[in-house]
Write a protein that holds these residues in place. Sequence first.
Motif, PDB file in Angstrom:
ATOM      1  N   ASN A  16       0.856  -1.187   0.000  1.00 14.66           N
ATOM      2  CA  ASN A  16       0.000   0.000   0.000  1.00 14.66           C
ATOM      3  C   ASN A  16       0.891   1.236   0.000  1.00 14.66           C
ATOM      4  O   ASN A  16       1.352   1.675   1.055  1.00 14.66           O
ATOM      5  CB  ASN A  16      -0.919   0.003   1.225  1.00 14.66           C
ATOM      6  CG  ASN A  16      -1.793   1.240   1.301  1.00 14.66           C
ATOM      7  OD1 ASN A  16      -1.832   2.048   0.371  1.00 14.66           O
ATOM      8  ND2 ASN A  16      -2.490   1.408   2.422  1.00 14.66           N
ATOM      9  N   SER A  17       1.099   1.802  -1.166  1.00 15.76           N
ATOM     10  CA  SER A  17       1.985   2.968  -1.260  1.00 15.76           C
ATOM     11  C   SER A  17       1.314   4.249  -0.773  1.00 15.76           C
ATOM     12  O   SER A  17       1.960   5.283  -0.697  1.00 15.76           O
ATOM     13  CB  SER A  17       2.492   3.140  -2.696  1.00 15.76           C
ATOM     14  OG  SER A  17       1.427   3.379  -3.579  1.00 15.76           O
ATOM     15  N   ARG A  18       0.041   4.174  -0.435  1.00 11.18           N
ATOM     16  CA  ARG A  18      -0.673   5.356   0.070  1.00 11.18           C
ATOM     17  C   ARG A  18      -0.751   5.374   1.596  1.00 11.18           C
ATOM     18  O   ARG A  18      -1.399   6.232   2.181  1.00 11.18           O
ATOM     19  CB  ARG A  18      -2.078   5.398  -0.517  1.00 11.18           C
ATOM     20  CG  ARG A  18      -2.037   5.651  -2.023  1.00 11.18           C
ATOM     21  CD  ARG A  18      -3.398   5.813  -2.575  1.00 11.18           C
ATOM     22  NE  ARG A  18      -4.090   6.898  -1.862  1.00 11.18           N
ATOM     23  CZ  ARG A  18      -5.122   7.542  -2.325  1.00 11.18           C
ATOM     24  NH1 ARG A  18      -5.613   7.234  -3.492  1.00 11.18           N
ATOM     25  NH2 ARG A  18      -5.701   8.491  -1.641  1.00 11.18           N
ATOM     26  N   ILE A  19      -0.092   4.447   2.242  1.00  9.04           N
ATOM     27  CA  ILE A  19      -0.101   4.382   3.698  1.00  9.04           C
ATOM     28  C   ILE A  19       0.498   5.674   4.261  1.00  9.04           C
ATOM     29  O   ILE A  19       1.412   6.252   3.678  1.00  9.04           O
ATOM     30  CB  ILE A  19       0.688   3.130   4.175  1.00  9.04           C
ATOM     31  CG1 ILE A  19       0.472   2.861   5.652  1.00  9.04           C
ATOM     32  CG2 ILE A  19       2.165   3.257   3.843  1.00  9.04           C
ATOM     33  CD1 ILE A  19       1.047   1.525   6.115  1.00  9.04           C
ATOM     34  N   THR A  20      -0.036   6.139   5.382  1.00  2.00           N
ATOM     35  CA  THR A  20       0.539   7.331   6.009  1.00  2.00           C
ATOM     36  C   THR A  20       1.858   6.952   6.675  1.00  2.00           C
ATOM     37  O   THR A  20       2.092   5.783   7.017  1.00  2.00           O
ATOM     38  CB  THR A  20      -0.406   7.929   7.069  1.00  2.00           C
ATOM     39  OG1 THR A  20      -0.512   7.014   8.171  1.00  2.00           O
ATOM     40  CG2 THR A  20      -1.777   8.231   6.491  1.00  2.00           C
ATOM     41  N   MET A  21       2.703   7.926   6.862  1.00  2.00           N
ATOM     42  CA  MET A  21       3.995   7.655   7.503  1.00  2.00           C
ATOM     43  C   MET A  21       3.798   7.215   8.948  1.00  2.00           C
ATOM     44  O   MET A  21       4.544   6.382   9.459  1.00  2.00           O
ATOM     45  CB  MET A  21       4.915   8.876   7.430  1.00  2.00           C
ATOM     46  CG  MET A  21       5.416   9.172   6.029  1.00  2.00           C
ATOM     47  SD  MET A  21       6.409   7.816   5.335  1.00  2.00           S
ATOM     48  CE  MET A  21       5.379   7.323   3.965  1.00  2.00           C
ATOM     49  N   LYS A  22       2.754   7.723   9.594  1.00  5.41           N
ATOM     50  CA  LYS A  22       2.450   7.289  10.958  1.00  5.41           C
ATOM     51  C   LYS A  22       2.103   5.795  10.975  1.00  5.41           C
ATOM     52  O   LYS A  22       2.618   5.037  11.789  1.00  5.41           O
ATOM     53  CB  LYS A  22       1.296   8.115  11.527  1.00  5.41           C
ATOM     54  CG  LYS A  22       0.931   7.733  12.944  1.00  5.41           C
ATOM     55  CD  LYS A  22      -0.225   8.539  13.473  1.00  5.41           C
ATOM     56  CE  LYS A  22      -0.526   8.053  14.885  1.00  5.41           C
ATOM     57  NZ  LYS A  22      -1.835   8.412  15.337  1.00  5.41           N
ATOM     58  N   ILE A  48      13.692   3.412  -4.128  1.00  7.53           N
ATOM     59  CA  ILE A  48      12.293   3.666  -4.507  1.00  7.53           C
ATOM     60  C   ILE A  48      12.336   4.622  -5.685  1.00  7.53           C
ATOM     61  O   ILE A  48      12.792   5.761  -5.557  1.00  7.53           O
ATOM     62  CB  ILE A  48      11.488   4.269  -3.342  1.00  7.53           C
ATOM     63  CG1 ILE A  48      11.401   3.289  -2.178  1.00  7.53           C
ATOM     64  CG2 ILE A  48      10.081   4.659  -3.823  1.00  7.53           C
ATOM     65  CD1 ILE A  48      10.727   3.856  -0.933  1.00  7.53           C
ATOM     66  N   GLU A  49      11.867   4.157  -6.832  1.00  9.47           N
ATOM     67  CA  GLU A  49      11.896   4.971  -8.049  1.00  9.47           C
ATOM     68  C   GLU A  49      10.597   5.718  -8.287  1.00  9.47           C
ATOM     69  O   GLU A  49      10.565   6.666  -9.057  1.00  9.47           O
ATOM     70  CB  GLU A  49      12.210   4.096  -9.262  1.00  9.47           C
ATOM     71  CG  GLU A  49      13.611   3.519  -9.228  1.00  9.47           C
ATOM     72  CD  GLU A  49      13.921   2.687 -10.448  1.00  9.47           C
ATOM     73  OE1 GLU A  49      12.975   2.170 -11.101  1.00  9.47           O
ATOM     74  OE2 GLU A  49      15.108   2.535 -10.755  1.00  9.47           O
ATOM     75  N   GLY A  50       9.524   5.272  -7.671  1.00  4.83           N
ATOM     76  CA  GLY A  50       8.245   5.926  -7.872  1.00  4.83           C
ATOM     77  C   GLY A  50       7.138   5.127  -7.226  1.00  4.83           C
ATOM     78  O   GLY A  50       7.363   4.060  -6.655  1.00  4.83           O
ATOM     79  N   TYR A  51       5.942   5.654  -7.342  1.00  4.06           N
ATOM     80  CA  TYR A  51       4.760   5.012  -6.776  1.00  4.06           C
ATOM     81  C   TYR A  51       3.746   4.835  -7.895  1.00  4.06           C
ATOM     82  O   TYR A  51       3.689   5.642  -8.819  1.00  4.06           O
ATOM     83  CB  TYR A  51       4.177   5.884  -5.654  1.00  4.06           C
ATOM     84  CG  TYR A  51       5.162   6.074  -4.527  1.00  4.06           C
ATOM     85  CD1 TYR A  51       5.192   5.195  -3.461  1.00  4.06           C
ATOM     86  CD2 TYR A  51       6.084   7.117  -4.547  1.00  4.06           C
ATOM     87  CE1 TYR A  51       6.103   5.359  -2.432  1.00  4.06           C
ATOM     88  CE2 TYR A  51       7.005   7.283  -3.520  1.00  4.06           C
ATOM     89  CZ  TYR A  51       7.008   6.397  -2.470  1.00  4.06           C
ATOM     90  OH  TYR A  51       7.914   6.560  -1.458  1.00  4.06           O
ATOM     91  N   THR A  52       2.966   3.784  -7.814  1.00  6.95           N
ATOM     92  CA  THR A  52       2.046   3.480  -8.896  1.00  6.95           C
ATOM     93  C   THR A  52       0.729   2.945  -8.345  1.00  6.95           C
ATOM     94  O   THR A  52       0.587   2.746  -7.139  1.00  6.95           O
ATOM     95  CB  THR A  52       2.691   2.474  -9.876  1.00  6.95           C
ATOM     96  OG1 THR A  52       1.835   2.321 -10.996  1.00  6.95           O
ATOM     97  CG2 THR A  52       2.938   1.133  -9.222  1.00  6.95           C
ATOM     98  N   ILE A  53      -0.206   2.704  -9.239  1.00  6.57           N
ATOM     99  CA  ILE A  53      -1.484   2.127  -8.865  1.00  6.57           C
ATOM    100  C   ILE A  53      -1.680   0.815  -9.617  1.00  6.57           C
ATOM    101  O   ILE A  53      -1.049   0.583 -10.646  1.00  6.57           O
ATOM    102  CB  ILE A  53      -2.661   3.080  -9.173  1.00  6.57           C
ATOM    103  CG1 ILE A  53      -2.731   3.376 -10.674  1.00  6.57           C
ATOM    104  CG2 ILE A  53      -2.560   4.340  -8.357  1.00  6.57           C
ATOM    105  CD1 ILE A  53      -3.977   4.135 -11.095  1.00  6.57           C
TER     106      ILE A  53
END
Length: 136
Positions: A16-22, A48-53
Motif C-alpha cells: 500500500n503505497s498510500r499508507i501514512t507515515m504514521k 524507490i523509483e516511484g509510486y504506482t497504482i
Amino acid sequence: MLDNTDKRILEELSKNSRITMKELGEKVHLTGQAASARVLKLEYNGIIEGYTIKVNQLKLGCSIAAFINIYTKSMYHEPYLSFIETQEKHIINNYKISGDSCYLLECKFPSNEVLDEFLVNLNKYANYKLSIVIKK
C-alpha cells in the motif's frame, strides 16, 4: 545496503503505497517521522523509483489478458518498436528479454476482434507466440 527495517518498509509500501507515515512507522516499529526519513533516504538513493497504482482491467472493459513472445523478423527492431509505440492502449508492459524471443508483451484487449486486429498488424513486423491468461 538495506537493513531489516528498510526491507520491511519496502514490503509495506509495495502492499500500500498510500499508507501514512504514521501507519508505516507503527508497522515497522518506528515513529512516523523516522519512517518518513527512511522513505526519503530510500527515494534519494534510487531504491524507490516511484509510486504506482494497480488498475482492474476487467472493470475498464478489457476482458482479455495476454502475453505475447515476440520474434522480430529482422535484426533491426525499429519497425517493430515503431508499431509498439502506436499500440500503447493495449500494452501494459514491453520487456526486452534474452532467450528464444526478443521481447515479451503483457497486453490487454476489450474483445477478440481487437486482439485479432492487433495480431494481424503485429505479424507485419514480427513473428509471435500468443498466450491468453485464463485466470489471475
